[in-house]
Write an enzyme that holds these catalytic residues in place. Structure first.
Site, PDB file in Angstrom:
ATOM      1  CG  HIS A 106      -1.564  -1.724   1.052  1.00 14.22           C
ATOM      2  ND1 HIS A 106      -2.703  -1.330   0.100  1.00 14.22           N
ATOM      3  CD2 HIS A 106      -1.680  -2.026   1.650  1.00 14.22           C
ATOM      4  CE1 HIS A 106      -2.954  -2.872   0.843  1.00 14.22           C
ATOM      5  NE2 HIS A 106      -2.113  -3.754   1.553  1.00 14.22           N
TER       6      HIS A 106
ATOM      7  CD  GLU B  46      -2.066  -3.611   5.302  1.00  9.66           C
ATOM      8  OE1 GLU B  46      -3.188  -3.232   4.653  1.00  9.66           O
ATOM      9  OE2 GLU B  46      -2.039  -5.133   4.106  1.00  9.66           O
TER      10      GLU B  46
ATOM     11  CG  HIS C  67       0.402  -6.994   2.610  1.00  9.49           C
ATOM     12  ND1 HIS C  67      -0.522  -5.617   2.311  1.00  9.49           N
ATOM     13  CD2 HIS C  67       1.379  -7.280   1.252  1.00  9.49           C
ATOM     14  CE1 HIS C  67       0.281  -5.392   0.981  1.00  9.49           C
ATOM     15  NE2 HIS C  67       0.862  -6.390   0.067  1.00  9.49           N
TER      16      HIS C  67
ATOM     17  CD  GLU D 135      -1.959  -9.812   4.829  1.00  9.59           C
ATOM     18  OE1 GLU D 135      -1.669  -9.231   4.853  1.00  9.59           O
ATOM     19  OE2 GLU D 135      -2.087  -9.720   3.388  1.00  9.59           O
TER      20      GLU D 135
END
Ligand SMILES: [Zn+2]
Length: 216
Positions: A9, A23, A77, A142
């Site tokens: 992101h 995030e 992430h 993650e």
């Protein structure tokens, strides 16, 4: 060896948000620490797909990694949506080097997380663009759930982030068999430090002995 570290992101794309945790900021923080730990510990070249809070398309991230012919694309992430713990992803039809690299990184991260009581959600596969379109082994991590209270507390703790990042770096180092940087130099420094401490204790003991003799 060249490793692309991809903070997920950025810019307009916030990723998951929960309260004050965003995030895109966490992924950059983790990526920076992974980068530092990797370059400090190993002989390796690294590239971050972004180094600031900027929008970079998935296409651009992958294109740069493919053009650079890097050896690993590591995308970072943070999870959300009502779970807890850590999980990793590779492409469903990934080749053996990728399967192996992910296994090593995953195991190293879990060996850091398990003593902290953090759940291992397992080694998973997904048809993510960054996994499908990259021409080299690619792994998505993650790193906990920012909307889970306990995970969120961990993610707010800088000591946790750097411990986690060091575990990721150890995994990458081991998986790619990166040469360890200056292991002998570090060992020599430790021995010198211990020797200095022994000398200091010897002198202290001698002083105590002298004082005791003077007192008699
Ligand atoms: Zn994400």
């Amino acid at each position: 060896m060249l490793v692309f570290i991809d903070p997920g992101h950025g810019g307009d794309d916030l990723g998951a948000v929960s309260g004050d945790l965003v995030e895109k900021h966490l992924t950059l923080q983790i990526a920076r620490e992974v980068d530092t730990a990797l370059r400090r510990g190993y002989v390796v070249e690294t590239v971050l797909t972004r180094t600031a809070d900027t929008s970079v398309s998935l296409y651009k991230r992958v294109r740069r990694a493919n053009d650079a012919r890097c050896h690993l694309f590591l995308s970072l992430h943070v999870n959300a949506g009502g779970g807890t713990g850590f999980e990793s992803y590779i492409y469903p039809r990934a080749f053996e080097p990728t399967v192996n690299i992910r296994r090593v990184i995953h195991a190293e991260v879990v060996s850091f997380l398990r003593p902290l009581g953090i759940t291992d959600r397992g080694m998973k596969t997904a048809d993510f663009y960054v996994l499908r379109a990259t021409a080299m082994p690619a792994v998505v991590l993650e790193s906990l759930f920012l909307d889970h209270p306990q995970d969120a507390a961990r993610l707010r703790d800088p000591a946790f982030i750097s411990g986690y990042a060091r575990a990721v770096a150890r995994g990458v180092g081991e998986a790619l068999r990166l040469p360890v940087k200056d292991a002998d130099a570090e060992k020599d420094a430790l021995i010198a430090q211990l020797q200095a401490e022994v000398d200091r204790l010897r002198r202290a003991l001698k002083n105590i002995r002298n004082e005791a003799e003077n007192a008699l």
